[in-house]
Design a protein around this motif. Structure first.
Motif, PDB file in Angstrom:
ATOM      1  N   SER A  21       0.828  -1.210   0.000  1.00 44.45           N
ATOM      2  CA  SER A  21       0.000   0.000   0.000  1.00 44.45           C
ATOM      3  C   SER A  21       0.863   1.261   0.000  1.00 44.45           C
ATOM      4  N   GLU A  22       1.963   1.248   0.729  1.00 44.57           N
ATOM      5  CA  GLU A  22       2.876   2.398   0.728  1.00 44.57           C
ATOM      6  C   GLU A  22       3.562   2.531  -0.622  1.00 44.57           C
ATOM      7  N   LYS A  66       1.921   6.223   5.242  1.00 43.95           N
ATOM      8  CA  LYS A  66       1.022   6.008   4.103  1.00 43.95           C
ATOM      9  C   LYS A  66      -0.064   7.075   4.082  1.00 43.95           C
ATOM     10  N   LYS A  70      -0.367   9.966   1.243  1.00 42.71           N
ATOM     11  CA  LYS A  70      -1.591   9.917   0.439  1.00 42.71           C
ATOM     12  C   LYS A  70      -2.270  11.291   0.441  1.00 42.71           C
TER      13      LYS A  70
END
Length: 90
Positions: A21-22, A66, A70
């Motif tokens: 996800s990162e 993250k 984001k």
């Protein structure tokens, strides 16, 4: 910080983490910066973009990286859209 330095920064972040996800968030930044480098932007436009990247304070050590990156990514895309009428594909 220059676009090239930002690109290197995000490539290092991708190499450091194993969380998918990162990596996805970092790669999105890499894609945007690479696209900007390929464009024929004026010197003052590049300086404006670099100033905005500096204002996002990407070098800070946030507890939730993250989430922080984001939000910074969304803010940066909003800046590019509002200032230069640039949007990402899709």
């Amino acid at each position: 910080m220059t676009l090239k330095n930002e690109l290197i920064f995000f490539e290092n972040l991708v190499a450091e983490t194993i969380r998918k996800s990162e990596i996805k968030v970092y790669q999105e930044f890499i894609q945007i910066i690479t696209s900007l480098e390929k464009r024929d932007l004026l010197k003052n436009e590049i300086q404006s973009i670099e100033t905005e990247l500096d204002n996002l304070n990407l070098k800070s050590n946030s507890a939730n990286r993250k989430k922080y990156f984001k939000k910074a990514n969304n803010d940066f895309k909003k800046y590019l859209k509002d200032t230069f009428s640039l949007t990402t594909k899709g």
